[in-house]
Write a protein that holds these residues in place. Structure first.
Motif, PDB file in Angstrom:
ATOM      1  N   ASN A  67      30.647  32.048  56.760  1.00  0.00           N
ATOM      2  CA  ASN A  67      30.800  30.627  57.020  1.00  0.00           C
ATOM      3  C   ASN A  67      32.229  30.264  56.625  1.00  0.00           C
ATOM      4  N   ALA A  68      33.045  29.870  57.589  1.00  0.00           N
ATOM      5  CA  ALA A  68      34.463  29.600  57.335  1.00  0.00           C
ATOM      6  C   ALA A  68      34.657  28.454  56.336  1.00  0.00           C
ATOM      7  N   ALA A  69      33.838  27.418  56.425  1.00  0.00           N
ATOM      8  CA  ALA A  69      33.980  26.287  55.507  1.00  0.00           C
ATOM      9  C   ALA A  69      33.723  26.727  54.072  1.00  0.00           C
ATOM     10  N   TYR A  70      32.675  27.501  53.870  1.00  0.00           N
ATOM     11  CA  TYR A  70      32.364  27.940  52.508  1.00  0.00           C
ATOM     12  C   TYR A  70      33.290  29.038  52.021  1.00  0.00           C
ATOM     13  N   ALA A  71      33.918  29.769  52.911  1.00  0.00           N
ATOM     14  CA  ALA A  71      34.963  30.712  52.487  1.00  0.00           C
ATOM     15  C   ALA A  71      36.102  29.914  51.848  1.00  0.00           C
ATOM     16  N   LYS A  72      36.453  28.764  52.428  1.00  0.00           N
ATOM     17  CA  LYS A  72      37.476  27.890  51.844  1.00  0.00           C
ATOM     18  C   LYS A  72      37.002  27.337  50.502  1.00  0.00           C
ATOM     19  N   ARG A 125      34.868  28.725  48.373  1.00  0.00           N
ATOM     20  CA  ARG A 125      34.943  29.781  47.357  1.00  0.00           C
ATOM     21  C   ARG A 125      36.386  30.028  46.932  1.00  0.00           C
ATOM     22  N   LYS A 126      37.313  29.979  47.878  1.00  0.00           N
ATOM     23  CA  LYS A 126      38.734  30.156  47.573  1.00  0.00           C
ATOM     24  C   LYS A 126      39.216  29.024  46.657  1.00  0.00           C
ATOM     25  N   PHE A 127      38.789  27.796  46.947  1.00  0.00           N
ATOM     26  CA  PHE A 127      39.149  26.665  46.091  1.00  0.00           C
ATOM     27  C   PHE A 127      38.632  26.894  44.678  1.00  0.00           C
ATOM     28  N   TYR A 128      37.348  27.227  44.534  1.00  0.00           N
ATOM     29  CA  TYR A 128      36.796  27.396  43.191  1.00  0.00           C
ATOM     30  C   TYR A 128      37.481  28.531  42.445  1.00  0.00           C
ATOM     31  N   ALA A 129      37.850  29.596  43.125  1.00  0.00           N
ATOM     32  CA  ALA A 129      38.610  30.674  42.479  1.00  0.00           C
ATOM     33  C   ALA A 129      39.958  30.143  41.995  1.00  0.00           C
ATOM     34  N   SER A 130      40.589  29.269  42.782  1.00  0.00           N
ATOM     35  CA  SER A 130      41.913  28.747  42.421  1.00  0.00           C
ATOM     36  C   SER A 130      41.877  27.844  41.190  1.00  0.00           C
ATOM     37  N   VAL A 131      40.710  27.313  40.852  1.00  0.00           N
ATOM     38  CA  VAL A 131      40.591  26.453  39.668  1.00  0.00           C
ATOM     39  C   VAL A 131      39.859  27.161  38.526  1.00  0.00           C
ATOM     40  N   GLY A 132      39.784  28.489  38.608  1.00  0.00           N
ATOM     41  CA  GLY A 132      39.317  29.272  37.470  1.00  0.00           C
ATOM     42  C   GLY A 132      37.896  29.768  37.471  1.00  0.00           C
ATOM     43  N   PHE A 133      37.155  29.553  38.536  1.00  0.00           N
ATOM     44  CA  PHE A 133      35.779  30.049  38.572  1.00  0.00           C
ATOM     45  C   PHE A 133      35.747  31.523  38.957  1.00  0.00           C
ATOM     46  N   GLU A 134      34.815  32.234  38.351  1.00  0.00           N
ATOM     47  CA  GLU A 134      34.580  33.642  38.655  1.00  0.00           C
ATOM     48  C   GLU A 134      33.191  33.769  39.272  1.00  0.00           C
ATOM     49  N   PRO A 135      33.061  34.546  40.350  1.00  0.00           N
ATOM     50  CA  PRO A 135      31.720  34.762  40.909  1.00  0.00           C
ATOM     51  C   PRO A 135      30.901  35.635  39.958  1.00  0.00           C
ATOM     52  N   LEU A 136      29.666  35.205  39.681  1.00  0.00           N
ATOM     53  CA  LEU A 136      28.801  35.964  38.784  1.00  0.00           C
ATOM     54  C   LEU A 136      27.766  36.781  39.543  1.00  0.00           C
ATOM     55  N   GLU A 137      27.047  36.107  40.434  1.00  0.00           N
ATOM     56  CA  GLU A 137      25.967  36.804  41.143  1.00  0.00           C
ATOM     57  C   GLU A 137      25.579  36.011  42.381  1.00  0.00           C
ATOM     58  N   GLU A 138      25.222  36.742  43.429  1.00  0.00           N
ATOM     59  CA  GLU A 138      24.702  36.117  44.634  1.00  0.00           C
ATOM     60  C   GLU A 138      23.187  36.297  44.648  1.00  0.00           C
TER      61      GLU A 138
END
Length: 142
Positions: free
Chosen positions: A103-108, A110-123
């Motif tokens: 999903n292109a919108a949610y790829a953006k 996730r990129k935003f949240y990474a840019s403000v310090g979030f780390e992916p934990l689990e899907e």
């Protein structure tokens, strides 16, 4: 909340039709909600949930599309971090559509949240229902 409906209906790539986001209209009645304004125009909102003594979750963060990229989301995350810290929570979380569903919108997002310090934990594949994977992301509140 009228603002919630107006903003979410402006974001069909993220929230889809009313049936998909209608629960948020009830959720914002029982959670702390913060509103972003430019002049007299309300351009976005954020709702938070303290899920435990240790954690605050960004339950909803939505900004009118014409204001994306203007720093409002970043300011909301900073506000959420301060809110969590004031309540003694050491962690801030957010849930988004997981990367296993393209999903292109949610790829953006996730990129935003990474840019403000979030780390992916689990899907979690079935958290929101079949074919709607949820990615749990986290950051330590300093």
């Amino acid at each position: 909340m009228k603002l919630c409906d107006e903003v979410l209906s402006d974001l069909p790539d993220w929230f889809g039709p009313f049936e998909v986001y209608k629960d948020y209209l009830e959720d914002v009645k029982t959670r702390p909600v913060f509103v972003a304004e430019i002049g007299r125009e309300k351009v976005g909102l954020m709702a938070l949930t303290q899920t435990s003594a240790a954690c605050v979750d960004i339950h909803l963060l939505a900004i009118r599309s014409e204001h994306h990229g203007a720093g409002i989301g970043r300011a909301f995350v900073e506000l959420a971090k301060r809110y969590a810290k004031e309540r003694g929570a050491g962690f801030l979380t957010v849930k988004t559509l997981g990367p296993s569903r393209e999903n292109a919108a949610y790829a953006k997002t996730r990129k935003f949240y990474a840019s403000v310090g979030f780390e992916p934990l689990e899907e979690f594949i079935d958290f929101w229902g079949k074919d709607v994977p949820m990615l749990l992301q986290c950051q330590r509140v300093v």
